[in-house]
Write a protein that holds these residues in place. Structure first.
Motif, PDB file in Angstrom:
ATOM      1  N   VAL A  82       0.865  -1.180   0.000  1.00  0.00           N
ATOM      2  CA  VAL A  82       0.000   0.000   0.000  1.00  0.00           C
ATOM      3  C   VAL A  82       0.901   1.229   0.000  1.00  0.00           C
ATOM      4  CG1 VAL A  82      -1.835   1.252   1.181  1.00  0.00           C
ATOM      5  CG2 VAL A  82      -1.757  -1.253   1.289  1.00  0.00           C
ATOM      6  N   PRO A  83       1.009   1.937  -1.132  1.00  0.00           N
ATOM      7  CA  PRO A  83       1.893   3.108  -1.169  1.00  0.00           C
ATOM      8  C   PRO A  83       1.437   4.172  -0.171  1.00  0.00           C
ATOM      9  CG  PRO A  83       1.190   2.453  -3.378  1.00  0.00           C
ATOM     10  CD  PRO A  83       0.341   1.698  -2.415  1.00  0.00           C
ATOM     11  N   LEU A  84       2.388   4.718   0.558  1.00  0.00           N
ATOM     12  CA  LEU A  84       2.091   5.787   1.498  1.00  0.00           C
ATOM     13  C   LEU A  84       2.861   7.035   1.094  1.00  0.00           C
ATOM     14  CD1 LEU A  84       2.328   3.837   4.890  1.00  0.00           C
ATOM     15  CD2 LEU A  84       0.249   4.619   3.749  1.00  0.00           C
ATOM     16  N   PRO A  85       2.245   8.200   1.191  1.00  0.00           N
ATOM     17  CA  PRO A  85       2.956   9.434   0.847  1.00  0.00           C
ATOM     18  C   PRO A  85       4.014   9.756   1.886  1.00  0.00           C
ATOM     19  CG  PRO A  85       0.843   9.971   1.834  1.00  0.00           C
ATOM     20  CD  PRO A  85       0.868   8.466   1.680  1.00  0.00           C
ATOM     21  N   ALA A  86       4.979  10.569   1.509  1.00  0.00           N
ATOM     22  CA  ALA A  86       6.001  10.981   2.465  1.00  0.00           C
ATOM     23  C   ALA A  86       5.414  11.870   3.560  1.00  0.00           C
ATOM     24  CB  ALA A  86       7.131  11.723   1.756  1.00  0.00           C
ATOM     25  N   ARG A  87       4.300  12.527   3.250  1.00  0.00           N
ATOM     26  CA  ARG A  87       3.621  13.351   4.257  1.00  0.00           C
ATOM     27  C   ARG A  87       2.127  13.328   3.967  1.00  0.00           C
ATOM     28  NH1 ARG A  87       5.893  17.656   7.499  1.00  0.00           N
ATOM     29  NH2 ARG A  87       4.256  18.858   8.538  1.00  0.00           N
ATOM     30  N   LEU A  88       1.366  12.940   4.958  1.00  0.00           N
ATOM     31  CA  LEU A  88      -0.088  12.907   4.847  1.00  0.00           C
ATOM     32  C   LEU A  88      -0.650  14.035   5.700  1.00  0.00           C
ATOM     33  CD1 LEU A  88      -2.461  11.202   3.673  1.00  0.00           C
ATOM     34  CD2 LEU A  88      -2.500   9.981   5.857  1.00  0.00           C
ATOM     35  N   PRO A  89      -1.336  15.007   5.084  1.00  0.00           N
ATOM     36  CA  PRO A  89      -1.796  16.166   5.861  1.00  0.00           C
ATOM     37  C   PRO A  89      -2.969  15.821   6.773  1.00  0.00           C
ATOM     38  CG  PRO A  89      -2.567  16.312   3.588  1.00  0.00           C
ATOM     39  CD  PRO A  89      -1.660  15.128   3.650  1.00  0.00           C
ATOM     40  N   ALA A  90      -3.067  16.572   7.863  1.00  0.00           N
ATOM     41  CA  ALA A  90      -4.165  16.396   8.799  1.00  0.00           C
ATOM     42  C   ALA A  90      -5.484  16.764   8.143  1.00  0.00           C
ATOM     43  CB  ALA A  90      -3.935  17.262  10.034  1.00  0.00           C
ATOM     44  N   LEU A  91      -6.534  16.083   8.535  1.00  0.00           N
ATOM     45  CA  LEU A  91      -7.886  16.447   8.108  1.00  0.00           C
ATOM     46  C   LEU A  91      -8.445  17.425   9.136  1.00  0.00           C
ATOM     47  CD1 LEU A  91      -9.263  12.927   7.066  1.00  0.00           C
ATOM     48  CD2 LEU A  91      -8.190  14.666   5.623  1.00  0.00           C
ATOM     49  N   GLY A  92      -8.830  18.592   8.684  1.00  0.00           N
ATOM     50  CA  GLY A  92      -9.317  19.598   9.617  1.00  0.00           C
ATOM     51  C   GLY A  92      -8.165  20.318  10.298  1.00  0.00           C
ATOM     52  N   THR A  93      -8.403  20.772  11.510  1.00  0.00           N
ATOM     53  CA  THR A  93      -7.405  21.530  12.265  1.00  0.00           C
ATOM     54  C   THR A  93      -6.219  20.635  12.640  1.00  0.00           C
ATOM     55  OG1 THR A  93      -9.138  22.928  13.202  1.00  0.00           O
ATOM     56  CG2 THR A  93      -6.995  22.929  14.320  1.00  0.00           C
TER      57      THR A  93
ATOM     58  N   VAL B 147       8.608  -6.240   9.480  1.00  0.00           N
ATOM     59  CA  VAL B 147       7.526  -7.207   9.239  1.00  0.00           C
ATOM     60  C   VAL B 147       6.214  -6.475   8.987  1.00  0.00           C
ATOM     61  CG1 VAL B 147       6.154  -9.040  10.315  1.00  0.00           C
ATOM     62  CG2 VAL B 147       8.644  -9.044  10.549  1.00  0.00           C
ATOM     63  N   GLN B 148       5.965  -5.409   9.736  1.00  0.00           N
ATOM     64  CA  GLN B 148       4.735  -4.645   9.539  1.00  0.00           C
ATOM     65  C   GLN B 148       4.654  -4.112   8.109  1.00  0.00           C
ATOM     66  OE1 GLN B 148       1.996  -4.645  11.472  1.00  0.00           O
ATOM     67  NE2 GLN B 148       2.265  -2.906  12.842  1.00  0.00           N
ATOM     68  N   ARG B 149       5.739  -3.538   7.629  1.00  0.00           N
ATOM     69  CA  ARG B 149       5.730  -2.965   6.286  1.00  0.00           C
ATOM     70  C   ARG B 149       5.564  -4.032   5.214  1.00  0.00           C
ATOM     71  NH1 ARG B 149      11.014   0.178   4.230  1.00  0.00           N
ATOM     72  NH2 ARG B 149      11.008   0.632   6.469  1.00  0.00           N
ATOM     73  N   ALA B 150       6.251  -5.166   5.386  1.00  0.00           N
ATOM     74  CA  ALA B 150       6.234  -6.190   4.347  1.00  0.00           C
ATOM     75  C   ALA B 150       4.934  -6.985   4.329  1.00  0.00           C
ATOM     76  CB  ALA B 150       7.427  -7.128   4.534  1.00  0.00           C
ATOM     77  N   PHE B 151       4.447  -7.373   5.526  1.00  0.00           N
ATOM     78  CA  PHE B 151       3.334  -8.314   5.571  1.00  0.00           C
ATOM     79  C   PHE B 151       2.029  -7.740   6.111  1.00  0.00           C
ATOM     80  CE2 PHE B 151       7.134 -11.030   5.622  1.00  0.00           C
ATOM     81  CZ  PHE B 151       6.866 -11.774   4.487  1.00  0.00           C
ATOM     82  N   PHE B 152       2.085  -6.542   6.690  1.00  0.00           N
ATOM     83  CA  PHE B 152       0.865  -5.902   7.169  1.00  0.00           C
ATOM     84  C   PHE B 152       0.791  -4.458   6.665  1.00  0.00           C
ATOM     85  CE2 PHE B 152       1.804  -9.302  10.157  1.00  0.00           C
ATOM     86  CZ  PHE B 152       0.569  -9.902  10.333  1.00  0.00           C
ATOM     87  N   PRO B 153       0.934  -4.249   5.369  1.00  0.00           N
ATOM     88  CA  PRO B 153       0.894  -2.875   4.854  1.00  0.00           C
ATOM     89  C   PRO B 153      -0.449  -2.191   5.093  1.00  0.00           C
ATOM     90  CG  PRO B 153       0.737  -4.451   3.046  1.00  0.00           C
ATOM     91  CD  PRO B 153       1.064  -5.233   4.282  1.00  0.00           C
TER      92      PRO B 153
ATOM     93  N   VAL C 200      -2.142  -2.394   7.799  1.00  0.00           N
ATOM     94  CA  VAL C 200      -2.103  -1.836   9.145  1.00  0.00           C
ATOM     95  C   VAL C 200      -1.437  -0.463   9.126  1.00  0.00           C
ATOM     96  CG1 VAL C 200      -1.141  -2.117  11.473  1.00  0.00           C
ATOM     97  CG2 VAL C 200      -2.139  -4.085  10.286  1.00  0.00           C
ATOM     98  N   ASN C 201      -0.340  -0.349   8.396  1.00  0.00           N
ATOM     99  CA  ASN C 201       0.317   0.956   8.282  1.00  0.00           C
ATOM    100  C   ASN C 201      -0.595   1.978   7.609  1.00  0.00           C
ATOM    101  OD1 ASN C 201       2.715   0.365   9.571  1.00  0.00           O
ATOM    102  ND2 ASN C 201       3.832  -0.152   7.714  1.00  0.00           N
ATOM    103  N   ALA C 202      -1.288   1.559   6.565  1.00  0.00           N
ATOM    104  CA  ALA C 202      -2.192   2.485   5.875  1.00  0.00           C
ATOM    105  C   ALA C 202      -3.313   2.933   6.811  1.00  0.00           C
ATOM    106  CB  ALA C 202      -2.770   1.813   4.629  1.00  0.00           C
ATOM    107  N   ALA C 203      -3.874   2.004   7.575  1.00  0.00           N
ATOM    108  CA  ALA C 203      -4.931   2.355   8.522  1.00  0.00           C
ATOM    109  C   ALA C 203      -4.403   3.287   9.600  1.00  0.00           C
ATOM    110  CB  ALA C 203      -5.508   1.086   9.150  1.00  0.00           C
TER     111      ALA C 203
END
Length: 415
Positions: free
Chosen positions: A155-166, A178-184, A186-189
């Motif tokens: 699951v590609p993730l941006p280098a910076r994800l802006p806050a929603l709202g304030t 292991v999280q990055r390889a097999f539980f992407p 979870v990182n996206a969530a």
């Protein structure tokens, strides 16, 4: 064994409060495979006794779950003692060739996200097609196959994800190995929930291993190399906190200042970073919820990952987050203090006793009657999932972040 602090050893009064919480004592009932027994062995090492294979084996057998630290009324720092001892074991004890080969494989693979990623295609093919050759692998290697979760797309993730709202905070996010390889997923969530709760999320794409597996196994120099990379990645990134969604990584990073205390170049930045590490649920507990929660009519059993509950003292925060979801029913698991048997790579190095612990935990999980098992560590998800399958049961598994993400977005939990 001069690397063990004599004063810490002397803190133990041999009261025995640690015994019921120790997984290896629960399995074998042997004094030398309990925390106070191992401390006695440490004392003997300080007095000049030789480090025999038998003594090294008792130290190796410890899962490092830290349940004894929670149970101890005298405040014995067994976590520090076992890490100090394992440094000495690594330096002074020569293991048998098969053991050295297995450890070489494990530490040449698990702390390296790119190498883990390279395994995903052959593992996916095996999971889809099967292989008689792999089914005949020796016990320790076949354990890897049994533990492996279904391979998921990156699951590609941006280098910076802006806050929603304030914007309420700027946080770095550790993506792990292991999280990055097999539980992407979870990182996206995790990233989506942090953004929904008002955080700018900084996710450096080139980050490496935090060194947790290495430091917990006595490979201190290797751990320090990994730790310096994390300091270089996050200490000057302009963040208010470093958020971690894997319990073992979080507990290690909170000690990164001590690990690099003797490094004049890295010590100040490492100390700063250690003071700003927070588990995912810990940070959200501090901020308080702002994103609306949609009903999620599920029953979940929450499992305390050892390095979250015992090493970090984070117990109430994930439960409060789950209870804040309308429609969700939270059930507790019997014997929550007893480790599931994952313990980093302990289940790979010790598959038979790990399977016994996994079976105990799986039985307690299934007894709750919950639809989902929720926890905060990838190793626990794999270990308990394997135990449930071995018992012929079924239960869906999810990380705390995935449950919150589904509620905030108003969607079903991913299967």
């Amino acid at each position: 064994m001069s690397f063990v602090d004599p004063e810490l050893v002397s803190d133990c009064v041999h009261c025995g409060f640690c015994l019921p919480t120790c997984p290896t004592y629960a399995l074998w009932g042997e004094e030398m495979d309990s925390p106070r027994g191992r401390i006695q062995l440490m004392l003997q090492q300080l007095e000049g006794e030789p480090l025999t294979p038998s003594v090294a084996g008792h130290f190796d057998a410890c899962l490092g779950c830290m349940a004894c630290v929670t149970a101890c009324p005298s405040g014995v720092r067994y976590d520090t003692l076992i890490e100090q001892t394992r440094v000495g074991v690594e330096e002074r004890h020569t293991r048998a060739l098969p053991e050295r080969a297995l450890r070489g494989l494990v530490f040449g693979l698990f702390p390296h996200p790119r190498r883990l990623a390279a395994l995903k295609l052959p593992l996916w093919l095996y999971q889809r097609l099967g292989s008689p050759l792999l089914d005949r692998l020796p016990g320790r290697l076949s354990t890897l196959s049994a533990l492996a979760p279904p391979v998921r797309r990156a699951v590609p993730l941006p280098a910076r994800l802006p806050a929603l709202g304030t914007r309420r905070a700027v946080v770095g996010m550790l993506t792990g190995c292991v999280q990055r390889a097999f539980f992407p997923d979870v990182n996206a969530a995790t990233a989506r929930v942090l953004a929904a709760e008002g955080c700018d999320v900084v996710i450096p794409p080139g980050q490496g291993c935090c060194g947790a597996l290495s430091v917990h196994s006595g490979r201190r120099d290797e751990a320090a190399r990994f730790a310096r990379g994390i300091v270089d990645t996050f200490a000057d990134a302009g963040i208010d906190a470093l958020v971690v969604n894997a319990a073992g990584c979080g507990s290690s990073l909170k000690e990164i200042g001590a690990l690099l205390a003797d490094d004049p170049v890295y010590a100040p930045r490492a100390a700063w970073l250690a003071g700003h590490v927070a588990d995912f649920s810990e940070l959200l507990g501090r901020l308080g919820p702002v994103a609306p929660r949609h009903p999620l009519p599920v029953t979940v059993a929450y499992h305390d990952a050892c390095h979250l509950a015992h090493a970090q003292g984070v117990r109430s925060q994930p439960r409060e987050l789950l209870r804040g979801i309308p429609g969700l029913v939270l059930r507790e698991i019997a014997d929550p203090e007893l480790c599931c048997g994952s313990a980093g790579v302990w289940n790979v190095l010790n598959p038979e006793p790990a399977a016994e612990l996994g079976a105990r935990k799986a039985g307690n999980v299934l007894a709750t009657g919950a639809d989902w098992l929720v926890t905060a560590n990838p190793g626990c998800l794999m270990q308990i999932g394997a135990g449930v399958r071995a018992a012929g049961g079924t239960i869906r598994t999810a990380h705390t972040a995935q449950v919150l993400d589904a509620s905030i977005r108003g969607v079903r939990l991913p299967r």
